[in-house]
Motif scaffolding. Structure first.
Motif, PDB file in Angstrom:
ATOM      1  N   ASP A   4       5.406 -54.264  54.264  1.00 41.60           N
ATOM      2  CA  ASP A   4       4.006 -54.602  54.530  1.00 41.60           C
ATOM      3  C   ASP A   4       3.242 -53.334  54.860  1.00 41.60           C
ATOM      4  N   VAL A   5       2.090 -53.170  54.227  1.00 49.47           N
ATOM      5  CA  VAL A   5       1.228 -52.024  54.523  1.00 49.47           C
ATOM      6  C   VAL A   5      -0.172 -52.517  54.830  1.00 49.47           C
ATOM      7  N   VAL A   6      -0.840 -51.754  55.674  1.00 49.13           N
ATOM      8  CA  VAL A   6      -2.246 -51.990  55.983  1.00 49.13           C
ATOM      9  C   VAL A   6      -2.992 -50.721  55.604  1.00 49.13           C
ATOM     10  N   THR A   7      -3.966 -50.832  54.741  1.00 51.07           N
ATOM     11  CA  THR A   7      -4.743 -49.664  54.337  1.00 51.07           C
ATOM     12  C   THR A   7      -5.688 -49.267  55.459  1.00 51.07           C
ATOM     13  N   LEU A   8      -5.612 -47.990  55.856  1.00 48.95           N
ATOM     14  CA  LEU A   8      -6.477 -47.458  56.904  1.00 48.95           C
ATOM     15  C   LEU A   8      -7.575 -46.568  56.345  1.00 48.95           C
ATOM     16  N   TYR A   9      -7.217 -45.806  55.300  1.00 50.38           N
ATOM     17  CA  TYR A   9      -8.162 -44.862  54.712  1.00 50.38           C
ATOM     18  C   TYR A   9      -7.933 -44.803  53.213  1.00 50.38           C
ATOM     19  N   PRO A  10      -9.018 -44.792  52.421  1.00 49.83           N
ATOM     20  CA  PRO A  10     -10.392 -44.977  52.862  1.00 49.83           C
ATOM     21  C   PRO A  10     -10.579 -46.384  53.431  1.00 49.83           C
ATOM     22  N   PRO A  11     -11.528 -46.534  54.344  1.00 51.15           N
ATOM     23  CA  PRO A  11     -11.664 -47.817  55.037  1.00 51.15           C
ATOM     24  C   PRO A  11     -11.913 -48.979  54.079  1.00 51.15           C
ATOM     25  N   PRO A  12     -11.106 -50.016  54.162  1.00 46.84           N
ATOM     26  CA  PRO A  12     -11.247 -51.154  53.254  1.00 46.84           C
ATOM     27  C   PRO A  12     -12.627 -51.812  53.341  1.00 46.84           C
ATOM     28  N   GLU A  13     -13.209 -51.781  54.525  1.00 50.66           N
ATOM     29  CA  GLU A  13     -14.522 -52.423  54.682  1.00 50.66           C
ATOM     30  C   GLU A  13     -15.629 -51.691  53.928  1.00 50.66           C
ATOM     31  N   GLY A  14     -15.398 -50.468  53.498  1.00 51.29           N
ATOM     32  CA  GLY A  14     -16.399 -49.736  52.722  1.00 51.29           C
ATOM     33  C   GLY A  14     -16.097 -49.692  51.237  1.00 51.29           C
ATOM     34  N   ALA A  15     -15.040 -50.353  50.818  1.00 56.45           N
ATOM     35  CA  ALA A  15     -14.613 -50.304  49.415  1.00 56.45           C
ATOM     36  C   ALA A  15     -15.607 -51.016  48.507  1.00 56.45           C
ATOM     37  N   PRO A  16     -15.807 -50.480  47.323  1.00 58.38           N
ATOM     38  CA  PRO A  16     -16.678 -51.148  46.353  1.00 58.38           C
ATOM     39  C   PRO A  16     -16.137 -52.542  46.024  1.00 58.38           C
ATOM     40  N   THR A  17     -17.043 -53.453  45.773  1.00 59.02           N
ATOM     41  CA  THR A  17     -16.626 -54.823  45.470  1.00 59.02           C
ATOM     42  C   THR A  17     -17.041 -55.280  44.073  1.00 59.02           C
ATOM     43  N   THR A  18     -17.941 -54.546  43.447  1.00 56.64           N
ATOM     44  CA  THR A  18     -18.401 -54.938  42.117  1.00 56.64           C
ATOM     45  C   THR A  18     -18.124 -53.808  41.124  1.00 56.64           C
ATOM     46  N   ASP A  19     -18.134 -54.131  39.843  1.00 57.75           N
ATOM     47  CA  ASP A  19     -17.964 -53.099  38.812  1.00 57.75           C
ATOM     48  C   ASP A  19     -19.048 -52.038  38.920  1.00 57.75           C
ATOM     49  N   GLU A  20     -20.248 -52.459  39.229  1.00 57.10           N
ATOM     50  CA  GLU A  20     -21.357 -51.510  39.353  1.00 57.10           C
ATOM     51  C   GLU A  20     -21.119 -50.530  40.498  1.00 57.10           C
ATOM     52  N   GLU A  21     -20.624 -51.049  41.619  1.00 56.54           N
ATOM     53  CA  GLU A  21     -20.337 -50.169  42.758  1.00 56.54           C
ATOM     54  C   GLU A  21     -19.204 -49.201  42.429  1.00 56.54           C
ATOM     55  N   TRP A  22     -18.170 -49.670  41.736  1.00 55.00           N
ATOM     56  CA  TRP A  22     -17.079 -48.786  41.322  1.00 55.00           C
ATOM     57  C   TRP A  22     -17.595 -47.704  40.384  1.00 55.00           C
ATOM     58  N   ASP A  23     -18.430 -48.099  39.420  1.00 53.90           N
ATOM     59  CA  ASP A  23     -18.970 -47.142  38.449  1.00 53.90           C
ATOM     60  C   ASP A  23     -19.878 -46.112  39.101  1.00 53.90           C
ATOM     61  N   ALA A  24     -20.500 -46.455  40.215  1.00 60.51           N
ATOM     62  CA  ALA A  24     -21.431 -45.557  40.890  1.00 60.51           C
ATOM     63  C   ALA A  24     -20.748 -44.568  41.833  1.00 60.51           C
ATOM     64  N   LEU A  25     -19.454 -44.712  42.039  1.00 59.39           N
ATOM     65  CA  LEU A  25     -18.754 -43.798  42.949  1.00 59.39           C
ATOM     66  C   LEU A  25     -18.735 -42.384  42.393  1.00 59.39           C
ATOM     67  N   PRO A  26     -18.893 -41.382  43.257  1.00 58.57           N
ATOM     68  CA  PRO A  26     -18.755 -40.001  42.784  1.00 58.57           C
ATOM     69  C   PRO A  26     -17.312 -39.718  42.390  1.00 58.57           C
TER      70      PRO A  26
END
Length: 170
Positions: free
Chosen positions: A68-90
């Motif tokens: 079992d793993v828990v992601t700490l970084y990058p923070p899961p609460e800031g992760a992109p949720t849509t294709d548009e948000e993923w595409d906009a990442l630097p």
């Protein structure tokens, strides 16, 4: 180059994610760089390859929930949720290629810490035979050394009431 994995111990989540851009197994005297007790595990990911070792130690078949793993970084609460948000990442966003930091459960730490040293050579032989190592022809002597390092790290973490973490970078 493949994906890099460093396993290390830390006092808590905050200490584990300090300076996430730096590997955890490298020892360098650089200003402002934290020093971790870590193991360079190259391509040994926690949920498949390390989980296979955990399964051998416990005497159970591999399954995706053995580690079992828990992601700490990058923070899961800031992760992109849509294709548009993923595409906009630097291009240098850690959400794309890392670095990433995951916390491993106490059961993984304790499984490694509590394994009998006499079992380690046989565990290395078993681990050498997994499908994931067939392509790279991994040597059982190397895996024995890696298991010894991971067991030692887990024992130190357990003794200090710390958890194990995995730093990953593609």
């Amino acid at each position: 180059m493949g994906v890099l994995y460093d396993y290390y111990r830390a006092a808590d989540c905050e200490a584990a994610i300090v300076s996430p851009d730096f590997g955890r197994a490298e020892v360098r005297d650089l200003p402002d760089r934290p020093v971790f007790d870590g193991v360079d595990a190259k391509g040994i990911d926690p949920t498949v390859i390390l989980a296979r070792l955990i399964g051998f130690i416990r005497g159970v078949p591999w399954s995706s929930d053995l580690v079992d793993v828990v992601t700490l970084y990058p923070p899961p609460e800031g992760a992109p949720t849509t294709d548009e948000e993923w595409d906009a990442l630097p291009e240098d966003s850690p959400y794309l290629d890392g670095p990433g930091i995951e916390e491993l459960s106490t059961s993984v730490r304790d499984t490694l810490a509590d394994v009998d040293d006499e079992r380690l050579p046989e565990l290395a032989r078993q681990w050498t035979g997994i499908e994931e190592f067939r392509i790279g022809h991994v040597d059982s002597d190397y895996l024995l050394s890696l298991i010894e390092s991971l067991v030692g790290l887990a024992r130190r973490a357990k003794k200090e009431d710390q958890l194990l973490y995995c730093w990953v970078c593609a």
